[in-house]
Design an enzyme around this catalytic site. Structure first.
Site, short mmCIF file in Angstrom:
data_model
loop_
_atom_site.label_atom_id
_atom_site.label_comp_id
_atom_site.label_asym_id
_atom_site.label_seq_id
_atom_site.Cartn_x
_atom_site.Cartn_y
_atom_site.Cartn_z
N HIS A 43 0.82 -1.22 0.00
CA HIS A 43 0.00 0.00 0.00
C HIS A 43 0.85 1.26 0.00
O HIS A 43 0.59 2.19 -0.75
CB HIS A 43 -0.93 0.01 1.22
CG HIS A 43 -1.76 1.26 1.31
ND1 HIS A 43 -2.86 1.48 0.51
CD2 HIS A 43 -1.63 2.36 2.09
CE1 HIS A 43 -3.38 2.65 0.79
NE2 HIS A 43 -2.66 3.21 1.75
N ARG A 93 -30.93 33.88 4.40
CA ARG A 93 -31.11 32.84 3.36
C ARG A 93 -32.15 33.29 2.34
O ARG A 93 -32.02 33.02 1.14
CB ARG A 93 -31.49 31.51 3.99
CG ARG A 93 -32.83 31.52 4.72
CD ARG A 93 -33.34 30.13 5.01
NE ARG A 93 -34.57 30.18 5.80
CZ ARG A 93 -35.41 29.17 5.93
NH1 ARG A 93 -35.16 28.03 5.32
NH2 ARG A 93 -36.50 29.28 6.67
N GLU A 152 -23.73 15.56 -0.12
CA GLU A 152 -23.02 16.83 0.07
C GLU A 152 -21.58 16.76 -0.44
O GLU A 152 -21.10 17.68 -1.09
CB GLU A 152 -23.03 17.22 1.55
CG GLU A 152 -24.39 17.64 2.08
CD GLU A 152 -25.23 16.46 2.55
OE1 GLU A 152 -24.77 15.30 2.40
OE2 GLU A 152 -26.33 16.69 3.09
N PHE A 158 -23.84 20.50 7.73
CA PHE A 158 -23.49 19.42 6.81
C PHE A 158 -22.22 19.72 6.01
O PHE A 158 -21.80 18.90 5.19
CB PHE A 158 -24.65 19.11 5.87
CG PHE A 158 -25.90 18.66 6.58
CD1 PHE A 158 -25.81 17.91 7.73
CD2 PHE A 158 -27.15 18.99 6.08
CE1 PHE A 158 -26.96 17.49 8.40
CE2 PHE A 158 -28.30 18.57 6.75
CZ PHE A 158 -28.21 17.83 7.92
N HIS A 206 -28.94 27.99 7.76
CA HIS A 206 -29.20 27.48 9.11
C HIS A 206 -27.90 27.49 9.90
O HIS A 206 -27.38 26.46 10.32
CB HIS A 206 -29.82 26.09 9.05
CG HIS A 206 -31.17 26.06 8.37
ND1 HIS A 206 -31.33 26.43 7.05
CD2 HIS A 206 -32.39 25.71 8.83
CE1 HIS A 206 -32.61 26.32 6.73
NE2 HIS A 206 -33.28 25.90 7.79
N ARG A 262 -31.51 31.17 9.23
CA ARG A 262 -32.88 30.71 9.02
C ARG A 262 -33.87 31.78 9.48
O ARG A 262 -34.89 32.03 8.85
CB ARG A 262 -33.12 29.42 9.80
CG ARG A 262 -34.55 28.92 9.73
CD ARG A 262 -34.87 27.94 10.84
NE ARG A 262 -36.17 27.32 10.67
CZ ARG A 262 -36.80 26.65 11.62
NH1 ARG A 262 -36.24 26.53 12.82
NH2 ARG A 262 -37.96 26.10 11.41
#
Length: 428
Positions: free
Chosen positions: A13, A107, A168, A194, A218, A283
């Site tokens: 490897h 937003r 994502e 996220f 958010h 938000r």
């Protein structure tokens, strides 16, 4: 495989095979182990025929292009503009200016900017990782980037709204590829929390200096009831730690419009090579302040001290700027001249010369308070030893966003208390 001794071992490897194993592998493959980088005449001749095929294909493509130009002069001019990285004339006039005083979620303001720019910048396109309704990233509801015949409405291989799906990391990686290809301006959205899933690809955006735009909404515990798993706490500081990524957290609708304008401009200076940007958007609704061109400098004086030179400076970003403004009102009423600095983008502010930075954050004013609904890691540099930081050093909870912000101390009263504590520290 097929190295006879190295295959099926962990050494294969991360370690070079070495001369003996390379020779053994060549024997397995039927090559002469005494020859190094041997390429037969047959392989060279076959490979070089690709040059002839390439020239023929290029000549045919150029012929088609010239015929297309002759038949489509207006579209050809537009293509030349896009390829040169230039923006259409008058595009800035389409940017929305929002009425001061009105509460607007950043937003939502971002969505209005995208729809306004979409009509004049045809190369601008993007979408969301299955959160378009929350991210406000739909630039054109009448077209979807999908093959013809797809059952979704308005499917079009030239559609401008991308349905990335709940992927994502893949979204960010695709955006990098689109930016590397060039000739379009790409953005993609999801919740700020996220960004964790995207981080490797975001890091590569910065590493490759790619002009991509991440729309992260958010942006704090203000999102409320989804709970701590969806509430970004460490993310703002963590993303600011990526070299070459510019993170913009606008305070209100007008800062959001200015931020988009600045991002679009910056992605024009050297088209196809620049810096990625992330927008961290609220938000919840936040008060709108007057348009201020200095927002494009990353940090500026939103409200200056009255009744004398500033004794304390309050620094805020995003949804906490209005908290600093309300704290200023209380301090001013108590006879403490107070300045409020909005700093939507630390990276843009750091690009300014020292003289400008000193006009915003006077070195003589040691009493400072930074307020941001996340960990305070970013702000120690700006508040100094006597300064104080109103931050969130733990995870949030599941409750109404406004309730959480009050419970965790993002209130004018908490900022006033921190300011008085900082003033006291300067006197000791």
């Amino acid at each position: 495989w097929p190295a006879p001794n190295a295959q099926n071992t962990e050494a294969s490897h991360g370690s070079a095979l070495g001369d003996e194993e390379v020779a053994a592998t060549k024997r397995v493959l039927g090559f002469d182990p005494e020859q190094t980088f041997e390429v037969s005449d047959e392989v060279i001749a076959h490979t070089r025929r690709a040059l002839d095929r390439g020239r023929e294909a290029r000549a045919a493509w150029e012929k088609d292009l010239q015929e297309w130009r002759a038949a489509n002069a207006e579209r050809a001019a537009e293509f030349d503009r896009i390829a040169a990285g230039e923006l259409p004339k008058g595009w800035e006039e389409k940017l929305p200016v929002f009425e001061a005083g009105k509460g607007v979620a950043t937003r939502a303001a971002s969505g209005k900017v995208l729809q306004a720019l979409g009509g004049v910048i045809p190369e601008l396109w993007g979408g969301s990782a299955d959160l378009a309704g929350s991210n406000n990233t739909t630039i054109d509801k009448t077209s979807s980037f999908l093959p013809k015949g797809n059952p979704l409405p308005e499917a079009d291989p030239y559609g401008r709204t991308i349905h990335f799906g709940i992927r994502e990391h893949a979204m960010a990686a695709e955006m990098n590829g689109i930016a590397l290809h060039g000739n379009t301006r790409i953005y993609g959205g999801t919740f700020l929390v996220f960004s964790d899933y995207m981080r490797n690809a975001v890091r590569l955006s910065a590493l490759m200096h790619l002009p991509v735009t991440y729309v992260w909404t958010h942006d704090s515990i203000g999102l409320g009831e989804d709970g701590p798993t969806h509430q970004p706490v460490e993310h703002l500081a963590s993303l600011r730690a990526i070299p070459g990524l510019n993170l913009v957290r606008p305070a209100d609708a007008n800062e959001t419009s200015i931020a988009w304008r600045e991002i679009v401009k910056r992605h024009t200076r050297v088209f196809g090579k620049g810096a990625p940007h992330g927008l961290a958007l609220t938000r919840q609704g936040v008060p709108t302040y007057d348009w201020n061109e200095d927002a494009a400098k990353g940090g500026y004086v939103l409200f200056d001290a009255e009744g004398g030179d500033a004794q304390v400076v309050l620094i805020g970003t995003g949804s906490e700027v209005h908290v600093a403004v309300e704290a200023r009102e209380q301090l001013q009423a108590a006879g403490v001249p107070t300045r409020v600095v909005s700093m939507p983008c630390v990276e843009w502010f750091e690009e300014q010369d020292q003289a400008y930075k000193d006009t915003v954050l006077p070195p003589s004013v040691k009493a400072r308070v930074a307020v941001e609904a996340g960990i305070g890691l970013t702000w120690h540099k700006y508040v100094g030893d006597a300064g104080r930081i109103v931050s969130l050093e733990h995870f949030g909870a599941s409750a109404d966003g406004n309730f959480l912000l009050r419970e965790y101390g993002f209130t004018p009263e908490a900022v006033v208390a921190a300011a008085r504590d900082s003033l006291g520290a300067t006197e000791r």
